[in-house]
Write an enzyme that holds these catalytic residues in place. Structure first.
Site, PDB file in Angstrom:
ATOM      1  N   ASP A 153     -36.148 -29.975 -10.248  1.00 48.13           N
ATOM      2  CA  ASP A 153     -34.785 -29.629  -9.836  1.00 48.13           C
ATOM      3  C   ASP A 153     -34.443 -30.339  -8.539  1.00 48.13           C
ATOM      4  O   ASP A 153     -35.262 -30.385  -7.620  1.00 48.13           O
ATOM      5  CB  ASP A 153     -34.669 -28.118  -9.593  1.00 48.13           C
ATOM      6  CG  ASP A 153     -34.184 -27.378 -10.826  1.00 48.13           C
ATOM      7  OD1 ASP A 153     -33.550 -28.016 -11.676  1.00 48.13           O
ATOM      8  OD2 ASP A 153     -34.433 -26.165 -10.932  1.00 48.13           O
ATOM      9  N   HIS A 160     -25.077 -24.819  -2.714  1.00 46.26           N
ATOM     10  CA  HIS A 160     -26.243 -24.144  -3.278  1.00 46.26           C
ATOM     11  C   HIS A 160     -27.429 -24.236  -2.313  1.00 46.26           C
ATOM     12  O   HIS A 160     -28.117 -23.236  -2.054  1.00 46.26           O
ATOM     13  CB  HIS A 160     -26.610 -24.777  -4.619  1.00 46.26           C
ATOM     14  CG  HIS A 160     -27.887 -24.255  -5.216  1.00 46.26           C
ATOM     15  ND1 HIS A 160     -28.033 -22.946  -5.608  1.00 46.26           N
ATOM     16  CD2 HIS A 160     -29.068 -24.868  -5.483  1.00 46.26           C
ATOM     17  CE1 HIS A 160     -29.254 -22.770  -6.083  1.00 46.26           C
ATOM     18  NE2 HIS A 160     -29.900 -23.920  -6.022  1.00 46.26           N
ATOM     19  N   ARG A 169     -34.489 -18.603   5.135  1.00 44.72           N
ATOM     20  CA  ARG A 169     -34.564 -18.615   6.605  1.00 44.72           C
ATOM     21  C   ARG A 169     -33.468 -17.716   7.191  1.00 44.72           C
ATOM     22  O   ARG A 169     -32.511 -18.217   7.807  1.00 44.72           O
ATOM     23  CB  ARG A 169     -34.416 -20.049   7.129  1.00 44.72           C
ATOM     24  CG  ARG A 169     -35.559 -20.969   6.728  1.00 44.72           C
ATOM     25  CD  ARG A 169     -35.334 -22.395   7.211  1.00 44.72           C
ATOM     26  NE  ARG A 169     -34.195 -23.029   6.537  1.00 44.72           N
ATOM     27  CZ  ARG A 169     -34.271 -23.609   5.335  1.00 44.72           C
ATOM     28  NH1 ARG A 169     -35.428 -23.625   4.683  1.00 44.72           N
ATOM     29  NH2 ARG A 169     -33.202 -24.164   4.803  1.00 44.72           N
TER      30      ARG A 169
END
Length: 204
Positions: A153, A160, A169
């Site tokens: 991917d 996204h 994070r």
């Protein structure tokens, strides 16, 4: 979808623009498109054929490529050299076909557009062959077209990547600076590739 991009046609295809049976002008699958897939036969015929077979879409029908290949109807230097019983179109996935390369794909498309055109009578004038090879879409079920062994991917969407960064994070920098300078990718699970419309069980 042929409406989404413009591409110069293969020179052998320019003379065949209309099929021998009517197709809605609003169809996503005109004679100029013919996308490939794998379908599951719902028992429309009594032929001794496997349930999963390659096809192309044309209008509201699928064209059974196993049947056409078995009768040696695909022509050209590449396809004429193949066995009529164990070729890439007598498979339950498109992997072997995809591995052949562009010359094979172009020859197959040229043969199909000729065979399905209004000018050609090989299928048009053979009622038995038409019944075997041209099947209404509502009588078949489309299946996964390829056996997916592995895939990667890529973060192709900035939005996204930013959203995922916020999850990984919390309170930190959502999008790392290197994202805009080099491709960011991660290993995907082949088991997550399924046919559209299937239920997906997400891990807890």
């Amino acid at each position: 979808n042929s409406r989404l991009y413009s591409r110069k046609p293969h020179p052998t295809l320019e003379n065949f623009t209309m099929s021998f049976f009517p197709i809605s002008p609003h169809s996503d699958f005109p004679l100029s498109n013919l996308p490939w897939g794998i379908f599951q036969d719902e028992g429309h015929n009594a032929l001794d054929l496997p349930p999963l077979r390659p096809c192309v879409a044309l209008g509201d029908y699928v064209v059974d490529m196993w049947v056409l290949a078995s009768k040696g109807l695909l022509t050209g230097p590449q396809w004429s050299s193949l066995s009529k019983t164990h070729g890439p179109l007598q498979q339950s996935s498109l992997n072997q076909l995809m591995g052949l390369g562009r010359p094979w794909w172009q020859e197959a498309r040229a043969s199909l557009q000729r065979l399905l055109s209004a000018q050609e009578g090989v299928i048009r004038d053979d009622q038995r062959l038409r019944q075997q090879a041209i099947i209404p879409m509502d009588q078949v079920t489309m299946q996964l077209p390829a056996q997916v062994g592995d895939y990667t991917d890529f973060y192709a969407s900035k939005e996204h990547a930013t959203n995922v960064g916020r999850m990984f994070r919390p309170g930190g920098q959502a999008l790392n600076p290197n994202w805009v300078h080099q491709p960011i990718a991660y290993h995907g699970r082949a088991s997550s590739v399924v046919v559209s419309g299937m239920n997906v069980k997400r891990p807890l």
